[in-house]
Scaffold this motif. Structure first.
Motif, PDB file in Angstrom:
ATOM      1  N   GLN A   1      19.620  93.450  79.054  1.00 57.60           N
ATOM      2  CA  GLN A   1      19.301  94.680  78.807  1.00 57.60           C
ATOM      3  C   GLN A   1      20.594  95.746  79.086  1.00 57.60           C
ATOM      4  OE1 GLN A   1      16.349  95.183  77.038  1.00 57.60           O
ATOM      5  NE2 GLN A   1      17.490  97.107  76.712  1.00 57.60           N
ATOM      6  N   LYS A   2      21.374  95.453  80.234  1.00 54.34           N
ATOM      7  CA  LYS A   2      22.131  96.183  80.559  1.00 54.34           C
ATOM      8  C   LYS A   2      23.314  96.207  79.394  1.00 54.34           C
ATOM      9  CE  LYS A   2      25.794  97.161  84.173  1.00 54.34           C
ATOM     10  NZ  LYS A   2      26.515  96.800  85.384  1.00 54.34           N
TER      11      LYS A   2
ATOM     12  N   MET B   1      20.356 104.734  75.038  1.00 53.66           N
ATOM     13  CA  MET B   1      20.332 104.074  73.634  1.00 53.66           C
ATOM     14  C   MET B   1      19.096 103.471  73.407  1.00 53.66           C
ATOM     15  SD  MET B   1      23.036 101.195  71.819  1.00 53.66           S
ATOM     16  CE  MET B   1      24.317 102.509  72.113  1.00 53.66           C
ATOM     17  N   HIS B   2      18.229 103.741  72.185  1.00 47.24           N
ATOM     18  CA  HIS B   2      17.130 103.073  71.877  1.00 47.24           C
ATOM     19  C   HIS B   2      17.234 101.452  71.286  1.00 47.24           C
ATOM     20  CE1 HIS B   2      15.038 106.767  72.272  1.00 47.24           C
ATOM     21  NE2 HIS B   2      16.014 107.393  71.191  1.00 47.24           N
ATOM     22  N   HIS B   3      16.383 100.788  71.753  1.00 48.37           N
ATOM     23  CA  HIS B   3      16.688  99.476  71.361  1.00 48.37           C
ATOM     24  C   HIS B   3      15.886  99.144  70.133  1.00 48.37           C
ATOM     25  CE1 HIS B   3      16.871  99.343  75.441  1.00 48.37           C
ATOM     26  NE2 HIS B   3      15.669  99.209  76.087  1.00 48.37           N
TER      27      HIS B   3
ATOM     28  N   ASP C   1      22.041  98.294  76.407  1.00 52.75           N
ATOM     29  CA  ASP C   1      22.118  99.823  76.807  1.00 52.75           C
ATOM     30  C   ASP C   1      23.383 100.204  76.706  1.00 52.75           C
ATOM     31  OD1 ASP C   1      19.382  99.768  77.083  1.00 52.75           O
ATOM     32  OD2 ASP C   1      19.214  99.401  79.157  1.00 52.75           O
ATOM     33  N   THR C   2      24.415  99.757  77.570  1.00 53.13           N
ATOM     34  CA  THR C   2      25.714  99.922  77.425  1.00 53.13           C
ATOM     35  C   THR C   2      26.552  99.939  76.360  1.00 53.13           C
ATOM     36  OG1 THR C   2      26.463  98.298  78.831  1.00 53.13           O
ATOM     37  CG2 THR C   2      25.433 100.052  79.895  1.00 53.13           C
TER      38      THR C   2
ATOM     39  N   ASN D   1      14.615  93.384  70.525  1.00 52.39           N
ATOM     40  CA  ASN D   1      14.023  93.954  71.843  1.00 52.39           C
ATOM     41  C   ASN D   1      13.777  92.657  72.810  1.00 52.39           C
ATOM     42  OD1 ASN D   1      14.505  96.414  71.084  1.00 52.39           O
ATOM     43  ND2 ASN D   1      12.201  96.769  70.353  1.00 52.39           N
TER      44      ASN D   1
END
Length: 306
Positions: A77-78, A1-3, A81-82, A33
């Motif tokens: 960040q995880k 997935m893009h931030h 992303d998830t 971000n």
């Protein structure tokens, strides 16, 4: 997935208004971000050692440079992303407070903040509880328990630790040497139902200890093989003992400690001394009787001659 940098934050604002009223949970809203601190309640700022003015609208790792490379950025960040929350327990975090670096422990949850159409994660909600006192208390308790167990294990006196129900939980090396057995030999043994102890007349003293009163147990000759068949290496021991309960903060008995003192040699020495004394007394009596007999015989022999 893009931030994605957040473009509009109505959902984050709605979330923060309810969360920021929390008095017992540290709350922060991180957006974009760079995890910009959009909201931070008073408690989280107090834990961070900063004021709200010092942290709001700054990237998290600019506001708190001491937490860089501590694994926090990867966890955040995880979540982005998830899209899955992350729950952490007793995580150590270095924080600069009052001019010095301290390690603070947290239980925390990182939850994703989604945009209005739920197509992208735009930030993270942080909920944290400072559990530093609990961690230190647990550490102190573990250290105290370790010292206690070390003291028991290295004691020259035989020590047997029992549950309030009478089962043996632990024995030290001195106990094993005294009885020639191990804890495994006592797996079915219950002190409170030991018929030999009852026959010896010392069960009332033991039950007094189990009821909560430290008690001296008078000397007794105990024959372990009569009670536990696997304990056959030692035919008997003369012991005197002391029993005392260990209570928790609520005054409930958690364990009962029995300390044996081996007095076998002392008793046998005293018994031998008593036997020798009796033999000496018998010899003295025989000598007295012999002297009386000789005196009487001499008297009887002198009388006719006269």
């Amino acid at each position: 997935m893009h931030h994605q940098n957040i473009q509009d934050t109505p959902k984050a604002v709605r979330i923060s208004k309810s969360l920021l009223e929390q008095e017992y949970v540290a709350v922060a809203i991180l957006i974009g971000n760079d995890f910009v601190i959009e909201q931070a309640n008073k408690l989280v700022c107090k834990i961070w050692g900063r004021t709200q003015k010092q942290v709001l609208n700054l990237p998290l790792f600019d506001a708190l440079p001491e937490i860089v490379n501590n694994g926090i950025e990867e966890l955040l960040q995880k979540v982005v992303d998830t899209g899955e929350p992350y729950i952490g327990k007793e995580m150590p975090v270095p924080l600069k407070r009052n001019g010095r670096l301290e390690v603070v422990f947290f239980d925390f949850t990182y939850s994703p903040i989604w945009n209005d159409d739920n197509s992208a994660v735009t930030g993270v909600t942080v909920l944290a509880v400072d559990v530093t006192d609990r961690v230190h208390a647990t550490h102190d308790l573990v250290s105290s328990e370790k010292r206690y167990r070390t003291l028991v294990e290295q004691s020259p006196l035989s020590m047997q630790i029992l549950s309030p129900e009478g089962k043996t939980l632990h024995v030290n090396h001195a106990w094993e040497m005294l009885w020639g057995a191990t804890l495994a030999d006592l797996k079915e043994y219950n002190m409170l139902t030991d018929k030999q102890l009852a026959k010896l007349g010392i069960m009332p003293f033991i039950k007094k200890g189990f009821s909560g009163t430290p008690t001296f147990i008078p000397p007794a000759k105990y024959e372990p093989e009569k009670t536990v068949k696997s304990m056959t290496e030692v035919p008997y021991r003369w012991v005197q003992a002391f029993i005392y309960p260990i209570k928790n903060e609520e005054n409930r008995i958690e364990e009962v400690v029995l300390i044996h003192q081996d007095i076998t040699n002392l008793v046998e020495t005293e018994e031998k001394a008593l036997e020798l004394a009796q033999e000496r007394l018998e010899l003295i009596s025989l000598n007295l009787a012999k002297d009386e007999l000789i005196a009487l015989a001499s008297h009887q022999l002198r009388t006719p001659a006269t």
